[in-house]
Scaffold this motif. Structure first.
Motif, PDB file in Angstrom:
ATOM      1  N   VAL A 445       0.873  -1.176   0.000  1.00  0.00           N
ATOM      2  CA  VAL A 445       0.000   0.000   0.000  1.00  0.00           C
ATOM      3  C   VAL A 445       0.914   1.232   0.000  1.00  0.00           C
ATOM      4  N   ARG A 446       0.717   2.122  -0.968  1.00  0.00           N
ATOM      5  CA  ARG A 446       1.554   3.318  -1.009  1.00  0.00           C
ATOM      6  C   ARG A 446       0.756   4.503  -1.567  1.00  0.00           C
ATOM      7  N   ASN A 447       1.176   5.683  -1.135  1.00  0.00           N
ATOM      8  CA  ASN A 447       0.568   6.934  -1.615  1.00  0.00           C
ATOM      9  C   ASN A 447      -0.952   6.900  -1.516  1.00  0.00           C
ATOM     10  N   SER A 448      -1.473   6.381  -0.415  1.00  0.00           N
ATOM     11  CA  SER A 448      -2.913   6.162  -0.296  1.00  0.00           C
ATOM     12  C   SER A 448      -3.455   6.705   1.026  1.00  0.00           C
ATOM     13  N   GLN A 449      -4.754   6.894   1.035  1.00  0.00           N
ATOM     14  CA  GLN A 449      -5.446   7.373   2.239  1.00  0.00           C
ATOM     15  C   GLN A 449      -6.475   6.339   2.658  1.00  0.00           C
ATOM     16  N   ILE A 450      -6.371   5.916   3.934  1.00  0.00           N
ATOM     17  CA  ILE A 450      -7.312   4.953   4.507  1.00  0.00           C
ATOM     18  C   ILE A 450      -8.015   5.642   5.664  1.00  0.00           C
ATOM     19  N   ASP A 451      -9.327   5.784   5.578  1.00  0.00           N
ATOM     20  CA  ASP A 451     -10.059   6.547   6.587  1.00  0.00           C
ATOM     21  C   ASP A 451     -10.321   5.772   7.873  1.00  0.00           C
ATOM     22  N   GLY A 452     -10.067   4.492   7.875  1.00  0.00           N
ATOM     23  CA  GLY A 452     -10.261   3.677   9.075  1.00  0.00           C
ATOM     24  C   GLY A 452      -8.950   3.106   9.579  1.00  0.00           C
ATOM     25  N   SER A 453      -8.926   1.799   9.790  1.00  0.00           N
ATOM     26  CA  SER A 453      -7.735   1.098  10.255  1.00  0.00           C
ATOM     27  C   SER A 453      -7.219   0.178   9.164  1.00  0.00           C
ATOM     28  N   VAL A 454      -5.937  -0.197   9.274  1.00  0.00           N
ATOM     29  CA  VAL A 454      -5.340  -1.193   8.382  1.00  0.00           C
ATOM     30  C   VAL A 454      -5.122  -2.444   9.227  1.00  0.00           C
ATOM     31  N   ILE A 455      -5.805  -3.532   8.874  1.00  0.00           N
ATOM     32  CA  ILE A 455      -5.814  -4.751   9.684  1.00  0.00           C
ATOM     33  C   ILE A 455      -5.441  -5.937   8.797  1.00  0.00           C
ATOM     34  N   ASN A 456      -4.485  -6.729   9.263  1.00  0.00           N
ATOM     35  CA  ASN A 456      -4.053  -7.882   8.453  1.00  0.00           C
ATOM     36  C   ASN A 456      -4.446  -9.207   9.098  1.00  0.00           C
ATOM     37  N   ALA A 457      -5.385  -9.202  10.025  1.00  0.00           N
ATOM     38  CA  ALA A 457      -5.809 -10.435  10.698  1.00  0.00           C
ATOM     39  C   ALA A 457      -7.120 -10.921  10.101  1.00  0.00           C
ATOM     40  N   ASP A 458      -7.154 -12.190   9.783  1.00  0.00           N
ATOM     41  CA  ASP A 458      -8.374 -12.858   9.333  1.00  0.00           C
ATOM     42  C   ASP A 458      -8.550 -14.072  10.233  1.00  0.00           C
ATOM     43  N   GLY A 459      -9.235 -13.844  11.364  1.00  0.00           N
ATOM     44  CA  GLY A 459      -9.276 -14.887  12.377  1.00  0.00           C
ATOM     45  C   GLY A 459      -7.896 -15.044  12.998  1.00  0.00           C
ATOM     46  N   PRO A 460      -7.434 -16.267  13.196  1.00  0.00           N
ATOM     47  CA  PRO A 460      -6.115 -16.460  13.793  1.00  0.00           C
ATOM     48  C   PRO A 460      -4.959 -16.229  12.817  1.00  0.00           C
ATOM     49  N   ARG A 461      -5.262 -16.103  11.542  1.00  0.00           N
ATOM     50  CA  ARG A 461      -4.196 -15.971  10.547  1.00  0.00           C
ATOM     51  C   ARG A 461      -3.925 -14.505  10.236  1.00  0.00           C
ATOM     52  N   THR A 462      -2.659 -14.165  10.047  1.00  0.00           N
ATOM     53  CA  THR A 462      -2.268 -12.810   9.647  1.00  0.00           C
ATOM     54  C   THR A 462      -1.420 -12.874   8.383  1.00  0.00           C
ATOM     55  N   TYR A 463      -1.300 -11.726   7.683  1.00  0.00           N
ATOM     56  CA  TYR A 463      -0.651 -11.690   6.374  1.00  0.00           C
ATOM     57  C   TYR A 463       0.389 -10.571   6.337  1.00  0.00           C
ATOM     58  N   ARG A 464       1.448 -10.812   5.602  1.00  0.00           N
ATOM     59  CA  ARG A 464       2.552  -9.868   5.512  1.00  0.00           C
ATOM     60  C   ARG A 464       2.229  -8.749   4.522  1.00  0.00           C
ATOM     61  N   PHE A 465       2.548  -7.496   4.917  1.00  0.00           N
ATOM     62  CA  PHE A 465       2.297  -6.372   4.014  1.00  0.00           C
ATOM     63  C   PHE A 465       3.255  -5.229   4.334  1.00  0.00           C
ATOM     64  N   THR A 466       3.304  -4.259   3.383  1.00  0.00           N
ATOM     65  CA  THR A 466       4.100  -3.042   3.548  1.00  0.00           C
ATOM     66  C   THR A 466       3.224  -1.841   3.224  1.00  0.00           C
ATOM     67  N   ILE A 467       3.331  -0.797   4.049  1.00  0.00           N
ATOM     68  CA  ILE A 467       2.586   0.430   3.788  1.00  0.00           C
ATOM     69  C   ILE A 467       3.552   1.605   3.875  1.00  0.00           C
ATOM     70  N   THR A 468       3.562   2.436   2.833  1.00  0.00           N
ATOM     71  CA  THR A 468       4.486   3.576   2.776  1.00  0.00           C
ATOM     72  C   THR A 468       3.766   4.829   2.290  1.00  0.00           C
ATOM     73  N   ASP A 469       4.240   5.984   2.761  1.00  0.00           N
ATOM     74  CA  ASP A 469       3.763   7.289   2.278  1.00  0.00           C
ATOM     75  C   ASP A 469       2.246   7.345   2.209  1.00  0.00           C
ATOM     76  N   SER A 470       1.602   6.951   3.297  1.00  0.00           N
ATOM     77  CA  SER A 470       0.136   6.880   3.324  1.00  0.00           C
ATOM     78  C   SER A 470      -0.398   7.498   4.616  1.00  0.00           C
ATOM     79  N   THR A 471      -1.639   7.949   4.551  1.00  0.00           N
ATOM     80  CA  THR A 471      -2.328   8.546   5.695  1.00  0.00           C
ATOM     81  C   THR A 471      -3.390   7.575   6.183  1.00  0.00           C
ATOM     82  N   VAL A 472      -3.391   7.318   7.489  1.00  0.00           N
ATOM     83  CA  VAL A 472      -4.311   6.340   8.073  1.00  0.00           C
ATOM     84  C   VAL A 472      -5.121   7.020   9.174  1.00  0.00           C
TER      85      VAL A 472
END
Length: 642
Positions: A445-472
């Motif tokens: 995720v880059r150069n982006s605006q997310i008006d809520g939260s950034v969540i990588n959990a789907d039940g007990p499983r989580t996923y790897r990600f990168t977020i840069t130059d973004s407003t949360v």
């Protein structure tokens, strides 16, 4: 000369038996009063015609108010039939209902309506407005479907007019939901008028998301309270000017109150506050429980409760007995030619009017924005292409780069979130008007605006990600939940705004660098810049700015206290605010805290609370800054003495 006065004893001069002398009224009065005074408190009246004695009701001790039995209510009864489409989502979900109570009382437990075919485990919880879990219980002995109930080990005390959330967690992701819900009321209970139904995906955590279509997830609270019992008013005493009742005359108006004035009984349920029946009256414009709502929303939707009505009154209170009266008169005499005109005394009111039960006319503020001291007016810093900030990070060099054109994304997760399921997906220059759910590995995720939260959990499983130059975070308001979480992520040059927590570290491999967070709080929050929760190895928190000075309900800008922490590096950060600003405890492995700067005297209790002997602590300083976060002076070294 013969005396005209009869002799004291024996017969008279004519030999006839002596006539008994007539008793004097004064003596009769004294005797009657003496007898009556021994038995009951009394008032007495003497006239030329005789003596009247009446019991003085005012002298009777007022009966003690009987203790009120606790009442119990819920929004729906266990006989309420729910005809809503069962849903089966792909992840565990927490489903809740927001409510308030007009009176203080206790929550005894939780109910929820179980979807047919749901074989997963369920737990129930009660939460404060700030997301603190107040109680938790596991459902046992469940039926195949329908209403399920579980009681807490001990009832939880609630304060009047405070916001709470009752919820249940569905491990299998099954639930029922009805859209179009407005509000519901039951005695002192009331749901919020908007966004009452809430949810949250993953493990059992505080649900604070809702669907704009307004959903009811059919979760209910078991609430107990006691009515206030007004003390019975004493009976008013009669006035001494009351003349006696003479045979043949119209009786004098009674001095005692009417027995239909019963203290403690209210003809209007709204005056007593609630009814013990679990299916009391409700308000709302949502569908009735028997209405089929069609396709139900996924948990990311707000709940809706149907409108149905049934009313009842509280049981009657102890009755008020009329004061008995006893009247003794002398020998009847002729009716007097005139009597004083009596002014009737009004019948005293015995039952005090209990204060009316307040009816909420507007929804409680769910996420009140705290009154903040003025935020610094920032002088723009020249853009360096997003590679780094001159000095410590500020809003001018983090978040979406100036001039970036954003493309608004349509929310694809029940109107509340945007869900990514493709591995390696890239989101560049997008505006997500809700939460971002990352449910695939390798997402960028880059150069982006997310008006809520950034969540990588789907039940007990989580996923790897990168977020840069973004407003949360939202442009306004305050969200209690973290801006970014949970684990296996890298955040670079991110601007987190209007969140209670900036970053959450709940696992391995969390790297946060060159980022800025200005925190807020809601009542009951425990705001943190970065918080570890069941974290793991490899945490790096380097060259960030955390400003917690504008949040009122706080813990710390750096709050790392989990026993699961192994290897943590905290370097070159500028922090301010909190109770103790830097907290690092209970951790193991390589722990480094170096070259950080803490704004002097910005804390509540102290600058540091840490296991100093276990930490590589060096080069940390107390400083003063200007409104643009530039260091203006160094006060001195920041020692670790926690």
């Amino acid at each position: 000369m013969t005396s005209a006065r009869p002799p004291r004893r024996g017969g008279n001069s004519e030999g006839r038996p002596p006539r008994r002398r007539r008793s004097q009224p004064g003596l009769v009065a004294v005797l009657i009063v003496a007898v009556v005074a021994v038995s009951v408190p009394a008032v007495w009246f003497i006239t030329r015609d005789g003596v009247t004695v009446e019991q003085a009701a005012a002298a009777q001790p007022a009966p003690a108010a009987a203790p009120q039995e606790p009442k119990e209510t819920s929004f729906w009864s266990t006989s309420t039939k729910v005809k809503a489409t069962p849903r089966a989502d792909r992840a565990p979900v927490e489903l809740g209902m927001r409510f308030t109570a007009a009176r203080s009382g206790w929550v005894a437990g939780v109910r929820f309506y179980k979807a047919p075919g749901d074989r997963g485990k369920h737990t129930g919880s009660l939460w404060s407005a700030g997301g603190k879990r107040l109680a938790r219980v596991t459902f046992a002995g469940e039926s195949a479907s329908g209403w399920q109930e579980a009681r807490f080990a001990s009832p939880v005390q609630l304060k009047a007019k405070q916001l709470y959330t009752v919820s249940y967690h569905s491990a299998a992701g099954n639930y029922v939901g009805s859209k179009g819900f407005d509000s519901a009321r039951s005695g002192p209970l009331a749901t919020t008028s908007r966004n009452a139904g809430v949810f949250g995906y993953g493990r059992s955590t505080f649900p604070d998301r809702w669907n704009p279509k307004g959903y009811n997830y059919w979760v209910d609270v078991i609430f107990r309270w006691r009515d206030r019992s007004p003390a019975p008013a004493p009976t008013r005493s009669p006035q001494p000017s009351q003349p006696p009742q003479v045979p043949g005359e119209t009786p004098v108006p009674s001095l005692t109150p009417s027995t239909d004035a019963t203290p403690g009984t209210s003809p209007n349920p709204s005056e007593t506050g609630a009814s013990p029946d679990p299916s009391p009256s409700r308000t709302g414009t949502g569908p009735s429980p028997s209405q089929t709502t069609g396709t139900g929303p996924s948990p990311s939707q707000t709940g809706a409760s149907p409108s149905s009505s049934s009313s009842q009154t509280a049981g009657p209170g102890p009755g008020t007995s009329a004061s008995p009266s006893a009247t003794t008169t002398g020998t009847p005499r002729p009716t007097p030619t005139s009597r004083p005109t009596l002014t009737p005394r009004p019948t005293p009111t015995v039952r005090p009017t209990p204060p009316p039960q307040p009816t909420p006319t507007s929804r409680p503020t769910l996420t009140p924005k705290p009154t903040l001291s003025p935020r610094p007016t920032l002088t723009p810093i020249p853009d360096d292409g997003g590679s780094s900030c001159a000095g410590h990070p500020t809003p001018a060099c983090t978040g979406v780069p100036a001039g970036t054109r954003l493309s608004r994304s349509t929310l694809n997760e029940d109107g509340a979130a945007y869900r990514v399921t493709k591995s390696g997906a890239v989101l560049d220059g997008v505006h997500i008007p809700g939460d971002l759910l990352i449910h695939a590995d390798g997402v960028t995720v880059r150069n982006s605006q997310i008006d809520g939260s950034v969540i990588n959990a789907d039940g007990p499983r989580t996923y790897r990600f990168t977020i840069t130059d973004s407003t949360v975070g939202p442009a306004q308001g305050c969200k209690t939940l973290p801006g970014i979480g949970q684990d296996k992520y890298t955040a670079l040059r991110v601007h987190v705004r209007n969140h209670g927590d900036g970053f959450r570290a709940s696992g391995d491999d969390v790297v946060i660098r060159d980022s800025y967070a200005n925190l807020c709080s809601n009542p009951g929050d425990h705001s943190d810049g970065i918080q570890t929760y069941n974290t793991g190895r490899g945490l790096t928190f380097d060259h960030n700015t955390i400003d917690q000075r504008h949040a009122k309900d706080v813990t710390a800008p750096i709050f790392l206290v989990d026993k699961q922490i192994v290897d943590a590096v905290v370097t070159d950060n500028l922090v301010m605010g909190g109770t103790y600003s830097i907290q690092l405890k209970n951790a193991r492995g390589k722990l480094v805290v170096r070259d950080n700067m803490l704004v002097d005297d910005s804390w509540i209790y102290g600058p540091v609370e840490a296991d100093c002997k276990a930490i590589d602590w060096a080069g940390n300083s107390l400083v003063k800054i200007d409104q643009n976060y530039r260091i203006t002076s160094v006060v001195g070294p920041l020692e670790c003495d926690g």
